[in-house]
Design a protein around this motif. Structure first.
Motif, short mmCIF file in Angstrom:
data_model
loop_
_atom_site.label_atom_id
_atom_site.label_comp_id
_atom_site.label_asym_id
_atom_site.label_seq_id
_atom_site.Cartn_x
_atom_site.Cartn_y
_atom_site.Cartn_z
N THR A 1 0.84 -1.20 0.00
CA THR A 1 0.00 0.00 0.00
C THR A 1 0.87 1.25 0.00
O THR A 1 1.79 1.36 0.81
N ILE A 2 0.56 2.15 -0.92
CA ILE A 2 1.26 3.42 -1.01
C ILE A 2 0.43 4.47 -0.29
O ILE A 2 -0.77 4.61 -0.56
N THR A 3 1.06 5.16 0.64
CA THR A 3 0.30 6.10 1.47
C THR A 3 0.30 7.52 0.93
O THR A 3 -0.41 8.38 1.46
N ASN A 4 1.07 7.80 -0.11
CA ASN A 4 1.05 9.16 -0.66
C ASN A 4 0.70 9.15 -2.15
O ASN A 4 1.19 9.95 -2.92
N LEU A 5 -0.15 8.21 -2.52
CA LEU A 5 -0.71 8.18 -3.87
C LEU A 5 -2.21 8.15 -3.70
O LEU A 5 -2.78 7.15 -3.26
N GLN A 6 -2.84 9.29 -4.00
CA GLN A 6 -4.28 9.37 -3.79
C GLN A 6 -4.98 8.49 -4.81
O GLN A 6 -4.69 8.54 -6.00
N PHE A 7 -5.89 7.67 -4.30
CA PHE A 7 -6.63 6.77 -5.18
C PHE A 7 -7.64 7.58 -5.99
O PHE A 7 -8.24 8.52 -5.49
N PHE B 1 -5.13 -1.71 -8.81
CA PHE B 1 -4.89 -0.70 -7.79
C PHE B 1 -6.18 -0.64 -6.98
O PHE B 1 -7.27 -0.67 -7.55
N ARG B 2 -6.05 -0.61 -5.67
CA ARG B 2 -7.23 -0.63 -4.80
C ARG B 2 -7.25 0.62 -3.94
O ARG B 2 -6.21 1.09 -3.51
N SER B 3 -8.46 1.06 -3.65
CA SER B 3 -8.62 2.16 -2.71
C SER B 3 -8.48 1.60 -1.31
O SER B 3 -9.16 0.65 -0.94
N LYS B 4 -7.57 2.17 -0.52
CA LYS B 4 -7.44 1.75 0.87
C LYS B 4 -8.16 2.81 1.70
O LYS B 4 -9.35 2.92 1.62
N ASP B 5 -7.45 3.65 2.41
CA ASP B 5 -8.14 4.75 3.05
C ASP B 5 -8.35 5.81 1.98
O ASP B 5 -8.17 5.54 0.81
N ARG B 6 -8.69 7.02 2.37
CA ARG B 6 -8.97 8.00 1.34
C ARG B 6 -7.73 8.34 0.52
O ARG B 6 -7.81 8.56 -0.68
N ASP B 7 -6.59 8.39 1.16
CA ASP B 7 -5.38 8.83 0.46
C ASP B 7 -4.44 7.69 0.08
O ASP B 7 -3.40 7.94 -0.49
N ASP B 8 -4.79 6.48 0.43
CA ASP B 8 -3.89 5.35 0.20
C ASP B 8 -4.35 4.52 -0.99
O ASP B 8 -5.54 4.37 -1.23
N THR B 9 -3.37 3.98 -1.70
CA THR B 9 -3.68 3.12 -2.84
C THR B 9 -2.96 1.79 -2.67
O THR B 9 -1.75 1.75 -2.49
N GLY B 10 -3.73 0.71 -2.71
CA GLY B 10 -3.15 -0.63 -2.65
C GLY B 10 -2.72 -1.04 -4.04
O GLY B 10 -3.37 -0.69 -5.03
N VAL B 11 -1.61 -1.77 -4.10
CA VAL B 11 -1.08 -2.25 -5.38
C VAL B 11 -1.06 -3.78 -5.33
O VAL B 11 -0.51 -4.36 -4.38
#
Length: 119
Positions: free
Chosen positions: A11-17, A61-71
């Motif tokens: 999960t990337i925490t600085n890539l807005q989904f 790519f998945r939406s995690k929290d509002r600002d996180d993107t799962g890969v």
């Protein structure tokens, strides 16, 4: 030699989904996918499976929290009898070390609890 797959998730925490990351044909998906290869490929090539490493394909790519993107990616390697046996634990530790304890991937920040490798 057989080609085997393993899944790689983080999960990337600085890539807005955004919604266009769901569509594999969108410009945003393709450009983000390219960046992932740019960062992930060299790490896996330097890892214990490096000589047998074939490549990765981003599957989602998945939406995690509002600002996180799962890969989600599927990575492949040749199962050569002469090569070191694939160990997801070993590869996990190697990737953890190469990403500063699962915190950075290039200019991206990672959720340190998010790396998952399934052999």
């Amino acid at each position: 030699p057989a080609v085997r797959n393993f899944t790689l998730n983080f999960t990337i925490t600085n890539l807005q989904f955004s919604a266009d990351l769901v569509m594999p044909n969108s410009k945003k998906f393709k450009s983000t996918e390219k960046v992932m290869y740019h960062y992930v490929d060299p790490l896996l090539q330097k890892s214990s499976i490096g000589p047998a490493y074939v490549g990765c394909k981003v599957t989602a790519f998945r939406s995690k929290d509002r600002d996180d993107t799962g890969v989600d990616a599927i990575c492949s390697y040749r199962d050569e009898p002469s090569d070191a046996k694939f160990s997801r634990v070993t590869v996990y530790h190697e990737l953890s070390n190469m990403t500063n304890g699962i915190t950075t991937l290039g200019h991206y920040s990672l959720n340190s609890q998010s790396l998952y490798i399934n052999g």
